[in-house]
Scaffold this active site. Structure first.
Site, PDB file in Angstrom:
ATOM      1  N   ASP A  13      31.167  42.699  30.713  1.00 15.35           N
ATOM      2  CA  ASP A  13      31.810  42.704  29.395  1.00 15.35           C
ATOM      3  C   ASP A  13      32.568  41.392  29.161  1.00 15.35           C
ATOM      4  O   ASP A  13      33.105  41.166  28.076  1.00 15.35           O
ATOM      5  CB  ASP A  13      32.692  43.937  29.174  1.00 15.35           C
ATOM      6  CG  ASP A  13      33.774  44.083  30.212  1.00 15.35           C
ATOM      7  OD1 ASP A  13      33.898  43.208  31.092  1.00 15.35           O
ATOM      8  OD2 ASP A  13      34.515  45.091  30.148  1.00 15.35           O
ATOM      9  N   SER A  14      32.542  40.495  30.155  1.00 18.13           N
ATOM     10  CA  SER A  14      33.011  39.122  29.920  1.00 18.13           C
ATOM     11  C   SER A  14      32.187  38.484  28.807  1.00 18.13           C
ATOM     12  O   SER A  14      32.588  37.467  28.252  1.00 18.13           O
ATOM     13  CB  SER A  14      32.884  38.297  31.209  1.00 18.13           C
ATOM     14  OG  SER A  14      31.600  38.425  31.767  1.00 18.13           O
ATOM     15  N   ASP A  30      28.404  46.587  32.316  1.00 18.08           N
ATOM     16  CA  ASP A  30      29.738  47.180  32.169  1.00 18.08           C
ATOM     17  C   ASP A  30      29.736  48.206  31.058  1.00 18.08           C
ATOM     18  O   ASP A  30      29.195  47.961  29.975  1.00 18.08           O
ATOM     19  CB  ASP A  30      30.754  46.094  31.786  1.00 18.08           C
ATOM     20  CG  ASP A  30      31.409  45.450  32.992  1.00 18.08           C
ATOM     21  OD1 ASP A  30      31.799  46.198  33.919  1.00 18.08           O
ATOM     22  OD2 ASP A  30      31.527  44.216  33.014  1.00 18.08           O
ATOM     23  N   LYS A  83      28.719  49.923  35.301  1.00 14.46           N
ATOM     24  CA  LYS A  83      29.931  49.548  36.041  1.00 14.46           C
ATOM     25  C   LYS A  83      31.145  50.026  35.245  1.00 14.46           C
ATOM     26  O   LYS A  83      31.189  49.867  34.027  1.00 14.46           O
ATOM     27  CB  LYS A  83      29.974  48.033  36.271  1.00 14.46           C
ATOM     28  CG  LYS A  83      31.223  47.575  37.028  1.00 14.46           C
ATOM     29  CD  LYS A  83      31.045  46.198  37.676  1.00 14.46           C
ATOM     30  CE  LYS A  83      31.317  45.026  36.766  1.00 14.46           C
ATOM     31  NZ  LYS A  83      32.679  44.969  36.193  1.00 14.46           N
ATOM     32  N   GLU A 121      35.530  50.160  35.307  1.00 16.57           N
ATOM     33  CA  GLU A 121      36.788  49.694  35.897  1.00 16.57           C
ATOM     34  C   GLU A 121      37.741  50.868  36.053  1.00 16.57           C
ATOM     35  O   GLU A 121      37.886  51.674  35.136  1.00 16.57           O
ATOM     36  CB  GLU A 121      37.453  48.651  34.985  1.00 16.57           C
ATOM     37  CG  GLU A 121      36.740  47.325  34.955  1.00 16.57           C
ATOM     38  CD  GLU A 121      37.421  46.327  34.017  1.00 16.57           C
ATOM     39  OE1 GLU A 121      38.589  46.564  33.620  1.00 16.57           O
ATOM     40  OE2 GLU A 121      36.779  45.334  33.681  1.00 16.57           O
ATOM     41  N   GLU A 151      37.870  42.628  42.667  1.00 15.37           N
ATOM     42  CA  GLU A 151      38.195  41.417  41.924  1.00 15.37           C
ATOM     43  C   GLU A 151      39.621  40.950  42.206  1.00 15.37           C
ATOM     44  O   GLU A 151      40.577  41.732  42.089  1.00 15.37           O
ATOM     45  CB  GLU A 151      38.014  41.632  40.409  1.00 15.37           C
ATOM     46  CG  GLU A 151      38.421  40.387  39.602  1.00 15.37           C
ATOM     47  CD  GLU A 151      37.896  40.317  38.180  1.00 15.37           C
ATOM     48  OE1 GLU A 151      37.021  41.132  37.815  1.00 15.37           O
ATOM     49  OE2 GLU A 151      38.353  39.439  37.430  1.00 15.37           O
TER      50      GLU A 151
HETATM   51  N1  LIG Z   1      34.790  33.029  32.040  1.00 22.19           N
HETATM   52  C1  LIG Z   1      35.218  34.177  32.554  1.00 22.19           C
HETATM   53  N2  LIG Z   1      35.219  34.336  33.894  1.00 22.19           N
HETATM   54  C2  LIG Z   1      35.664  35.503  34.457  1.00 22.19           C
HETATM   55  O1  LIG Z   1      35.633  35.624  35.694  1.00 22.19           O
HETATM   56  C3  LIG Z   1      36.109  36.549  33.595  1.00 22.19           C
HETATM   57  C4  LIG Z   1      36.061  36.322  32.187  1.00 22.19           C
HETATM   58  N3  LIG Z   1      35.632  35.146  31.716  1.00 22.19           N
HETATM   59  N4  LIG Z   1      36.434  37.274  31.309  1.00 22.19           N
HETATM   60  C5  LIG Z   1      36.686  38.600  31.781  1.00 22.19           C
HETATM   61  C6  LIG Z   1      37.354  38.565  33.065  1.00 22.19           C
HETATM   62  C7  LIG Z   1      38.730  37.953  33.013  1.00 22.19           C
HETATM   63  N5  LIG Z   1      38.840  37.393  34.328  1.00 22.19           N
HETATM   64  C8  LIG Z   1      39.885  36.614  34.779  1.00 22.19           C
HETATM   65  C9  LIG Z   1      40.542  35.773  33.920  1.00 22.19           C
HETATM   66  C10 LIG Z   1      41.569  34.974  34.377  1.00 22.19           C
HETATM   67  C11 LIG Z   1      41.972  35.034  35.708  1.00 22.19           C
HETATM   68  C12 LIG Z   1      43.087  34.173  36.192  1.00 22.19           C
HETATM   69  O2  LIG Z   1      43.438  33.219  35.541  1.00 22.19           O
HETATM   70  N6  LIG Z   1      43.703  34.491  37.346  1.00 22.19           N
HETATM   71  C13 LIG Z   1      44.779  33.696  37.895  1.00 22.19           C
HETATM   72  C14 LIG Z   1      45.552  34.576  38.868  1.00 22.19           C
HETATM   73  C15 LIG Z   1      47.029  34.486  38.617  1.00 22.19           C
HETATM   74  C16 LIG Z   1      47.827  35.244  39.679  1.00 22.19           C
HETATM   75  O3  LIG Z   1      47.923  36.477  39.626  1.00 22.19           O
HETATM   76  O4  LIG Z   1      48.349  34.565  40.560  1.00 22.19           O
HETATM   77  C17 LIG Z   1      44.225  32.492  38.676  1.00 22.19           C
HETATM   78  O5  LIG Z   1      44.921  31.472  38.695  1.00 22.19           O
HETATM   79  O6  LIG Z   1      43.135  32.571  39.243  1.00 22.19           O
HETATM   80  C18 LIG Z   1      41.314  35.889  36.576  1.00 22.19           C
HETATM   81  C19 LIG Z   1      40.255  36.674  36.103  1.00 22.19           C
HETATM   82  C20 LIG Z   1      37.634  37.627  35.082  1.00 22.19           C
HETATM   83  N7  LIG Z   1      36.635  37.760  34.071  1.00 22.19           N
HETATM   84  C1  LIG Z   2      33.222  39.122  36.503  1.00 21.21           C
HETATM   85  C2  LIG Z   2      32.495  40.405  36.552  1.00 21.21           C
HETATM   86  C3  LIG Z   2      32.765  41.170  37.804  1.00 21.21           C
HETATM   87  C4  LIG Z   2      32.768  41.243  35.339  1.00 21.21           C
HETATM   88  O1  LIG Z   2      33.238  42.327  35.398  1.00 21.21           O
HETATM   89  C5  LIG Z   2      32.394  40.694  34.018  1.00 21.21           C
HETATM   90  O2  LIG Z   2      31.622  39.755  33.952  1.00 21.21           O
HETATM   91  O3  LIG Z   2      32.864  41.244  33.020  1.00 21.21           O
END
Ligand SMILES: Nc1nc(=O)c2c([nH]1)NC[C@@H]1CN(c3ccc(C(=O)N[C@@H](CCC(=O)O)C(=O)O)cc3)CN21
Ligand SMILES: CC(C)C(=O)C(=O)O
Length: 359
Positions: A91-92, A130, A160, A162, A229
């Site tokens: 669903d991204s 998803d 899938k 969540e 994740e």
């Molecule tokens: N382009 C893209 N990639 C993805 O993996 C993704 C999406 N979109 N959209 C739906 C979700 C959103 N996701 C995400 C989006 C942002 C972070 C992120 O910025 N995480 C921080 C963690 C911060 C913390 O808790 O310390 C990082 O810095 O990695 C993680 C997963 C994973 N999925």
């Molecule tokens: C990043 C994967 C695991 C996902 O759930 C998505 O693409 O939405």
């Protein structure tokens, strides 16, 4: 009740059959002739369709499972051609493909439109999608109806979901109907608002226990696999060892049964925030920019299209007959003049040369 137990599965050595120098696609064999340089047909066995049973065997033999997202037909073809094990219509797609601010805005109908396109291109990979936010929460009956639509209208092989122990009963019901369920714990993007952002999960002992308890409950409810994740790598490795179903990690370290990433992150086509777990394996974004810039430049300077190599001729004498019939025998083409006349495009700014000439 566990619907899919690796212990039930025969331990065939299917890996050897699956891996080879090429991955000929069954469906597009006609456009991809399997003739080697020697002119001899290769003796490679035809590829087996990826199944849940194969995924268990990969887990057992320690062969890392590869999963990538796909949202359209050409991407599905790429995953298929190169032998990615699981195609995930994540669903991204809401964010990277449709420009929505969050996955929570994606509807079931929008998802189905994309899963059908991916299904047409992904013959070899297991096709998982998803279930969109809201399509499995109202009641187990509602969840089953949505899951059945995913299979019948969306042509997916598994769904899938969540959530942790609170969705275990839903996972159980959907699995019992015969729709395989991949669970997803840790960072759950559909809950980003409730969790105040995309945050790494399971960093303290209580959080780690919550992740483990969720994973065990979902396995018990019949999930055939589980996405972990954005959790610490030690925790992901431990959860993987405690489970008997394959785990697929994203931001969960190397100790899972497989890995998943978003296509647009891998290809550098997504220019939003880059999560720490993203590795860019190719720079398609750079190539796309180059292509668009070169196209604009060639149209503006008149070098595209070339009327000889990229255009069509009339049958002999027909052009002159045509000009006579329309009473315009003296008509002269200005295309050649325009090609050498820089002033037309530069002085007219954004005005297309052909239009400028007509005014
Ligand atoms: N382009 C893209 N990639 C993805 O993996 C993704 C999406 N979109 N959209 C739906 C979700 C959103 N996701 C995400 C989006 C942002 C972070 C992120 O910025 N995480 C921080 C963690 C911060 C913390 O808790 O310390 C990082 O810095 O990695 C993680 C997963 C994973 N999925
Ligand atoms: C990043 C994967 C695991 C996902 O759930 C998505 O693409 O939405």
């Amino acid at each position: 009740m566990r619907l899919y137990s690796p212990a039930d599965r025969p331990t065939l050595k299917l890996r050897a059959l699956r891996l080879g120098p090429t991955f000929p696609s069954r469906r597009w064999m006609s456009v991809r002739p399997m003739v080697l340089q020697t002119g001899v047909l290769p003796t490679l066995p035809s590829r087996k369709k990826m199944t849940i049973q194969h995924l268990y065997q990969m887990r057992q033999t320690g062969t890392p499972i590869t999963m990538l997202t796909a949202y359209d037909f050409p991407t599905a073809r790429a995953l298929d051609s190169h032998g990615v094990d699981i195609a995930l219509v994540g669903d991204s797609l809401a964010q990277v493909c449709l420009g929505l601010p969050s996955t929570t805005r994606l509807t079931l109908d929008e998802m189905l439109h994309h899963t059908r396109a991916v299904a047409r291109g992904a013959a070899y990979p297991l096709l998982v999608a998803d279930m969109p936010f809201g399509s499995y929460h109202a009641s187990p009956e509602d969840a089953i109806r949505s899951a059945v639509r995913m299979v019948q209208d969306g042509h997916v092989e598994a769904v899938k979901l969540e959530g942790g122990p609170e969705i275990a009963s839903t996972v159980r019901r959907i699995s019992q109907v015969g729709v395989p369920v991949m669970a997803h714990v840790g960072l759950m993007p559909q809950r980003h608002a409730a969790l105040s952002g995309y945050r790494v999960q399971g960093r303290d002992a209580a959080g780690a226990r919550a992740v483990l308890d969720g994973a065990l409950a979902l396995q018990d409810a019949g999930a055939f696999s589980i996405v972990l994740e954005a959790i610490p790598h030690r925790l992901a490795e431990y959860v993987t060892a405690r489970l008997s179903i394959p785990t697929i990690g994203i931001g969960a370290g190397p100790g899972t049964s497989g890995q998943v990433l978003v296509w647009d992150d891998v290809m550098t086509r997504w220019h939003g925030k880059k999560a720490k777990f993203v590795r860019r394996f190719a720079d398609v974004g750079h190539e796309e920019a180059r292509g668009v810039q070169n196209y604009i430049a060639a149209v503006r300077d008149g070098s595209f299209p070339n009327s000889e190599t990229e255009g069509y001729e009339m049958a002999g004498g027909e052009w002159e007959t045509f000009l006579e019939q329309v009473g315009d025998s003296g008509w002269q083409s200005t295309v050649r003049e325009r090609e050498v006349d820089d002033d037309v495009s530069s002085s007219e700014g954004m005005t297309p040369p052909r239009l400028a000439q007509a005014i």
